[in-house]
Write a protein that holds these residues in place. Structure first.
Motif, PDB file in Angstrom:
ATOM      1  N   VAL A 245       0.869  -1.175   0.000  1.00 39.25           N
ATOM      2  CA  VAL A 245       0.000   0.000   0.000  1.00 39.25           C
ATOM      3  C   VAL A 245       0.906   1.226   0.000  1.00 39.25           C
ATOM      4  CG1 VAL A 245      -1.765   1.213   1.348  1.00 39.25           C
ATOM      5  CG2 VAL A 245      -1.674  -1.303   1.360  1.00 39.25           C
TER       6      VAL A 245
ATOM      7  N   ILE B 197       3.304  10.670   5.686  1.00 39.26           N
ATOM      8  CA  ILE B 197       3.286   9.905   6.937  1.00 39.26           C
ATOM      9  C   ILE B 197       3.394  10.837   8.139  1.00 39.26           C
ATOM     10  CG2 ILE B 197       4.691   8.308   8.319  1.00 39.26           C
ATOM     11  CD1 ILE B 197       5.365   6.883   5.658  1.00 39.26           C
ATOM     12  N   VAL B 198       2.596  10.566   9.162  1.00 42.33           N
ATOM     13  CA  VAL B 198       2.602  11.396  10.373  1.00 42.33           C
ATOM     14  C   VAL B 198       3.651  10.905  11.367  1.00 42.33           C
ATOM     15  CG1 VAL B 198       1.218  12.069  12.381  1.00 42.33           C
ATOM     16  CG2 VAL B 198       0.187  12.065  10.099  1.00 42.33           C
TER      17      VAL B 198
ATOM     18  N   ARG C 290       6.188   7.345  11.995  1.00 43.55           N
ATOM     19  CA  ARG C 290       6.551   5.989  11.599  1.00 43.55           C
ATOM     20  C   ARG C 290       6.889   5.131  12.811  1.00 43.55           C
ATOM     21  NH1 ARG C 290       8.915   1.856  11.395  1.00 43.55           N
ATOM     22  NH2 ARG C 290      10.502   0.957  10.035  1.00 43.55           N
TER      23      ARG C 290
ATOM     24  N   LEU D 227      -2.515   2.299   9.309  1.00 48.87           N
ATOM     25  CA  LEU D 227      -3.216   3.326  10.091  1.00 48.87           C
ATOM     26  C   LEU D 227      -2.293   3.949  11.127  1.00 48.87           C
ATOM     27  CD1 LEU D 227      -6.708   1.665  10.485  1.00 48.87           C
ATOM     28  CD2 LEU D 227      -6.181   3.795   9.281  1.00 48.87           C
TER      29      LEU D 227
ATOM     30  N   HIS E 258       0.664   4.754  10.875  1.00 49.33           N
ATOM     31  CA  HIS E 258       1.463   5.819  10.254  1.00 49.33           C
ATOM     32  C   HIS E 258       0.755   7.166  10.268  1.00 49.33           C
ATOM     33  CE1 HIS E 258       3.648   2.299   8.686  1.00 49.33           C
ATOM     34  NE2 HIS E 258       4.656   3.113   8.462  1.00 49.33           N
ATOM     35  N   SER E 259      -0.531   7.181  10.567  1.00 48.61           N
ATOM     36  CA  SER E 259      -1.283   8.442  10.573  1.00 48.61           C
ATOM     37  C   SER E 259      -1.464   9.013  11.970  1.00 48.61           C
ATOM     38  CB  SER E 259      -2.670   8.218   9.951  1.00 48.61           C
ATOM     39  OG  SER E 259      -3.522   7.541  10.872  1.00 48.61           O
ATOM     40  N   ILE E 260      -0.865   8.380  12.975  1.00 49.24           N
ATOM     41  CA  ILE E 260      -1.138   8.753  14.369  1.00 49.24           C
ATOM     42  C   ILE E 260       0.150   9.132  15.078  1.00 49.24           C
ATOM     43  CG2 ILE E 260      -2.012   7.899  16.583  1.00 49.24           C
ATOM     44  CD1 ILE E 260      -3.883   6.113  15.060  1.00 49.24           C
ATOM     45  N   GLN E 261       0.137  10.291  15.727  1.00 47.95           N
ATOM     46  CA  GLN E 261       1.291  10.712  16.514  1.00 47.95           C
ATOM     47  C   GLN E 261       1.442   9.889  17.776  1.00 47.95           C
ATOM     48  OE1 GLN E 261       1.301  14.924  17.258  1.00 47.95           O
ATOM     49  NE2 GLN E 261       1.238  15.362  15.069  1.00 47.95           N
TER      50      GLN E 261
ATOM     51  N   LEU F 298      -6.782   2.910  17.652  1.00 47.20           N
ATOM     52  CA  LEU F 298      -8.021   2.784  16.877  1.00 47.20           C
ATOM     53  C   LEU F 298      -8.698   1.451  17.167  1.00 47.20           C
ATOM     54  CD1 LEU F 298      -6.837   4.255  13.470  1.00 47.20           C
ATOM     55  CD2 LEU F 298      -7.883   5.422  15.406  1.00 47.20           C
TER      56      LEU F 298
END
Lengths: 335, 335, 335, 335, 335, 335
Positions: free
Chosen positions: F264, F269-270, F272, F306, F308-311, F317
């Motif tokens: 994907v 990216i937020v 890693r 997912l 990668h989108s979260i600090q 989630l």
């Protein structure tokens, strides 16, 4: 009532909280300016306050206009012109370290072209005209414009309030004759916001060695004698226990009377800047709404006290908020 | 005047404002350390302050050096070495909740290799040597290094100031004999920053039940008797009405005199940490510039009072700022 | 000891620092609610506090539960239900400008379905039940649920504490008969947190023109007469010098005694909201740990004073912190 | 040109940056609302945009009005009324996690009393009327008010633009018949912002299995047939490679023509919310200034693309900014 | 190697993140200036970079000096003088909205008294002299000073690098003859950072309609012919897919060779400002450390690419960091 | 299902956004740790995740426990012990500048006393045991404890997952024999999260020069041969176009099969960090809920994407969120 306020608008760039300037790499920005502060307070009190000034046609100038508009000030008298956006840098003091202001307003769009506001057109729709001693202090063009403005107001029968607001550094930044210029401002004022030091400067007099109260009274008497148009002189009386804790009273002289309002303790002050303008706006509100002098003075002092609790130069509270403070409706959480 | 300051440098990780530690997920970071604080203040006062310490060669250690450099401290005596960056976590107190410090400095680069600074080379260029009681408290290596340092200074004819700075937790973190070690520090000091509790500990004496003033005087007399090299003992006298409101005076003993400066009210304190170091730096400034003791003490107290208005451990104001405070030039906004 | 707390949970959306609401475009969010505040404080004191409430199954409701869990509150009694997350907007006051709260809690998940908590199941495992006057004030469903709850607690032999917490705006938001409803709450309470105004309202009596002390005593006597189950009445006594500086004492009545704790000065207050709940939690802690009334009251007052130093509605300090404050262990930095 | 915009105004409470909602205890607040977004963009483009809405007379409602005023929107049609301030909570998505909105707008002052705006008085001074599908979706009162509004506009000869803006959750929050209500909105619209899904819903038709382009064309044809007053249908065509990287084109149908503008790559998107309103405002600007359809559509798409670079729901750039983007004047720093 | 950098120092006041200027009331402040940027990068690469400039003796000027010192720049050539602190306001662009800079540097202390730096004294200790086209663009005094500076460097045998840095707005702010002035700068340069547009302006030539590569080559040839002292011409080659995504290569011409380094993709750019100065510093580093041209150019491009990842104008990474990027040591987290 | 996670808990102190470490004086703090990350993700997926670790009894250690509790992790296995709170400092990379981690975890409370968790008691209530290669890498005590732990799990019949997580710097910080220690971890693992490099290290083999796919297959075969208990080997396959843009696929080997999930694209990216732990948690969730391997792998990869989108290190989630991503439910705003 429609009040015209005429003068320079500034961006205030303040170190956050009680930090030193650039101690951390951030500045908090608000809009300011002696007359703009009065305009915002009067607008918050429900008046039709129209600001006349000149700013550059940049994101900075547009932001300043937008901020005035946000607070309900009529900005039809705002013009774009060449020159900079006036700035000032503020470091809030604390404990026994005083606050410090670095002016960076030379060559502002307003100082370059103060005449661009087309003041005369606006005066014909006005009920009151307010200006401070900052405006003539900015440079020769704005000194001439300030004097022309108060004359034009008098010619059109618009009453004038003048706030002394003496700033040594501004007057010293050009070859100015502050007493001569200010004298012409005093001559056309119906109300003077200022104290014995302002009057002493203009009249080149020493009001002696008595108590502060005596000096103030003698100065007021001298001013009423020298300036026949003058009807009222109002001032706050401030004692500073520390940078964050003051005691604030107020006095107003007319040709026949002295009104005083007892001092209030102000502790843990949030922001002392702009409090003089809040006082002017508060007293004007009282007079514009036909209150007796004493009530106007009390309203003015209460507005000033409240300003000490608000960050930024603007007082944005309502008449109801000020009345609640006057009525001592309590200091506890309102739910 | 070139002043050497020798000790550990820390990063201070503080909860913002009056928040509890990690109440919100953010820390404000400044550089700190008893001797580094003195170095920065002396540099701000115009002296040539050289910091001798050891930090890891990481972004943290480099940031600490950069911050000293930013404030004009001479960093030629800063070395990189193995070990951690010393840290401390700070929660500012408020109302009646005291501030709290969590030390996280064990195994710091300085504590591992305090000798890496090549102190002797620097001493030959120095006019003064300053060290605090934190340095010998860190562990056996730094205790040995601290004693060696004051001896070397004495050998080279460099006067020594020693700030007691007694920290129970540090001394308890290893098998230390604090009184014996501190005694050696006292022996080589020309000036001692400390009070009767510091002296009582070292001399293992009880200075009786009299007033605080009497205890201080008796302790000073005992110290002068025990330590022939000692010339001055200076201390602040602090009364705490609440966490944010103190009263602060100062006293300095010589073998012939007692100087006291009357207490000043400090309200709405911004940051109490580092104020002892500001006092040491202020008094040293006075003595290094050949002021009489009383003026040095007054300068020291004024510097200390101003430090209470500044976030972080560092006092970064100028001599002019301190003199303005001493002269009571006023607390109102300076424009 | 396991304590059940039953009521609405709110998000508090506060303007940062001393800013006016939306003066800058940011809100600081914490979790709140009279009974939740008590649950968090009790959990911080080491008790097994279980919160019973209903929140929406959204990121907001889940965040509120997570925050309770973070502070050790048992959330097995938390349910998801239809309806909104209750909110309140807070503007911190300063100087002489009072704090202001805008409630935005109508139609909350709890107010819609207060019965969803299955209170009875939890009561059988409980040692204590706490509820405040906010719960019955929210609307007819929660008024009915609150009365049912205290009845059920009494039936199961679980002692009840009730904190008056009178909020005019909540009661006025629906067709309520506050005195009648509150009377039923008083009837089932073992401990009442409240003062003569709460009692006057419920008993529809005027406790006369005497001193505040006399009014409180007369009211307590009347309450003990009217409500045979009632064993203790406790209240703080607050004098507000300014928005940021108060004086706070406490009083507790039993059928046989009056205990008072002398007032403490609280200056430079950080956050006054939630202090009443800290008092309730502190007194409950004392009683739940079998302290004598006077010690429980002193613990309650110390907890309340400490709450004034903490942002947000929650008191999250430990018993040791409160005991240190009670013992006057000093206000200086703890290292 | 004076454009009336009629609908609910909201506060948007957003998690900062790419954080999850309440991941940290802070929210960034901006003002929003489909029609308010259009009003602000049109005002930024130099039009006289007047917003008609109802907000509570609290700091929240007043802040919303102030923010509109800041951006030059005429707020004479803003009324205070009972009810809440409409809110929505926003979590910005990232990478492959979609953004999420939690509406908390039930029982808003506008939804309670949409008729309080006295629309008819304002219509007589208007050149255009804009409304979105959010307004009738709020509840029965605003559905009725929305239909009455477009009828009144038609009666007074004021052209109407309608933006479908279909929000399932709003329609499902009450017993609504979305197709029937929206049909009446479509009937009075001169311009429809929407795509084949909007038309399919209202006409209860399936536009087949062809390409997206074919479905759009068939739907447009059906709409022109069903709604004789309808003159234009415009929509953006969006392809989403990831949450932060899209491709955006636009299409506009008239009864005789199809105009398309080729897709633009949008990478590192800042804020996708409010982009549909920017499109409506951009196209309206073109039509209101008598541009040919193709130019209007290009202006609309460029405005939409720019909105993706701005935080908050508002597009506050000028016509010159949009024209620079249309002219591909370059992406490098402008100095 | 000791490198002198001579030019104006600015404070950069930037809207946070991707916000519009004053969208929220906060500015992030960093220190900037074309030559200062080069000085900081060279200092970070381990060189002895000495900055020569003039700033006001205020908290602003002192902060700028402190920040240079923090990054290891030698500030012995920094002077205080009358005049303002030069400022620039920055709005970061995004997506397809370009970044914007508002200069507010007129009448800066440097522009008033560029000669105050006593350049000649410093030249005698220097190995290299760097200056950019911003310096002569500021006004007549700094144009004269810039020309005098490069002449003096040539006289003392100090090689000169000149970065074209053409800024239309600066040159238009006074009655300047840019080509004539720049011509004199070119005449004394050993290295020119610039492209065919810079050369076209100075030589008043059009390099034809061929490919960009051909135009660059023809321009380089013309420059080598016109300026006999010139040894190298270096430039980056930038293609902008969007505001946040670029492609960046580099080229360097000598009289005998052309070196090119293939373009690198730069996505999700953090800060594009100051990247040209990073290129100059990177190439200079290579040449000062006797690398072959190709390696110097590769180092320069790698440094430039890294600068795109750092907020503020300064590149503060080490040679090792740049070498790691050149060696493609990997993009994954380094632990 | 109750899952035990055993390892060190850290505070992560990160420079904000894309800033360099201490570029500005602020750190963002979150809780982290390879096994804690897995525990939080599993708890978010609805499992009963119990964390076993040791932290100091300070505000730091208590905050870490509170944060785990906030996310629903069972903290009954958390102990207080002597030693420090483990820390790590994070600088997020950007463009082509890699992220950097500075570990500051030596002498942590966990590393000092890993046995304090009383693992055996907890194992008897467990359905699964998870541990990573970080735990044995911390030092001799935790290496011994890690080996003892997996043995005990095997003895009690609790399946074990082991995530290689090879960290060179940790292993090099003491006299360790990584291959020997890790070999014992591999021997007791039912599932191994790791790739050919992990296996090569442990088996001291080179898997040849073929494609990455071939190396992975050969390594898996060798591992299955060497470790009879091992049932599954799973790994992500990452290609990094730039620091902010990756491509991520996944593979899982059993003794009989290879499952792969196609890569994907992850752009903008937020964060890693922690993505490997999200993968482990995601795959475990699938296996614990009896999904077929392929579904478990797909769930694992979706969870990783997912993350990668979260600090922060935590994936918080829900299963529904992950399933929505798996089902490609769309990337547009969810309202």
């Amino acid at each position: 009532m429609r009040v015209l306020c005429y003068g320079e608008i500034l961006l205030r760039l303040a170190a956050p909280g009680r930090e030193l300037l650039l101690q951390t790499p951030r500045l908090d920005v608000t809009v300011a300016g002696a007359e703009a502060n009065v305009a915002v307070a009067l607008s918050s009190f429900g008046h039709d306050a129209r600001m006349l000034s000149v700013v550059p046609d940049t994101a900075l100038g547009r932001a300043a206009i937008g901020e005035l508009r946000r607070h309900g000030v009529d900005t039809r008298g705002m013009k774009f012109g060449p020159g900079r956006m006036g700035l000032y840098f503020l470091t809030h003091g604390a404990v026994r370290r005083p606050s410090e202001i670095i002016y960076d307003r030379a060559d502002s769009a307003f100082a370059r072209s103060p005449e661009a506001c087309a003041l005369n057109e606006h005066l014909s729709e006005a009920d009151w005209f307010h200006i401070s001693g900052v405006t003539p202090a900015l440079g020769p063009a704005s000194a001439a414009a300030a004097i022309a403005a108060v004359r034009a107001a008098q010619d059109k029968g618009v009453p004038v309030s003048f706030d002394g607001n003496f700033r040594t550094k501004l007057w010293e930044s050009w070859r100015s004759d502050a007493p001569a210029i200010l004298r012409q401002m005093f001559e056309h004022a119906d109300i003077l916001f200022g104290d014995d030091r302002d009057i002493a400067l203009v009249l080149n007099k020493n009001f002696g060695n008595g108590s502060a109260e005596q000096r103030r009274e003698r100065a007021a008497a001298a001013a009423f004698e020298a300036f026949p148009r003058l009807k009222r002189i109002a001032a706050t009386i401030r004692v500073q226990h520390s940078v964050d804790n003051h005691e604030l009273g107020a006095v107003m002289y007319t040709r026949s009377q002295v009104q005083t309002v007892a001092a209030v303790e102000l502790s843990s002050i949030v922001d002392r800047v702009g409090t003089g303008d809040a006082f002017a706006a508060g007293v004007l509100h009282g007079l514009l709404t036909d209150e007796v002098d004493r009530e106007a003075l009390k309203f003015g002092l209460a507005a000033t006290c409240l300003k000490h609790s608000i960050q930024g130069d603007f007082l944005t509270l309502s008449v109801a908020d000020v009345r609640a403070a006057m009525a001592n409706e309590g200091l506890d959480v309102r739910r």
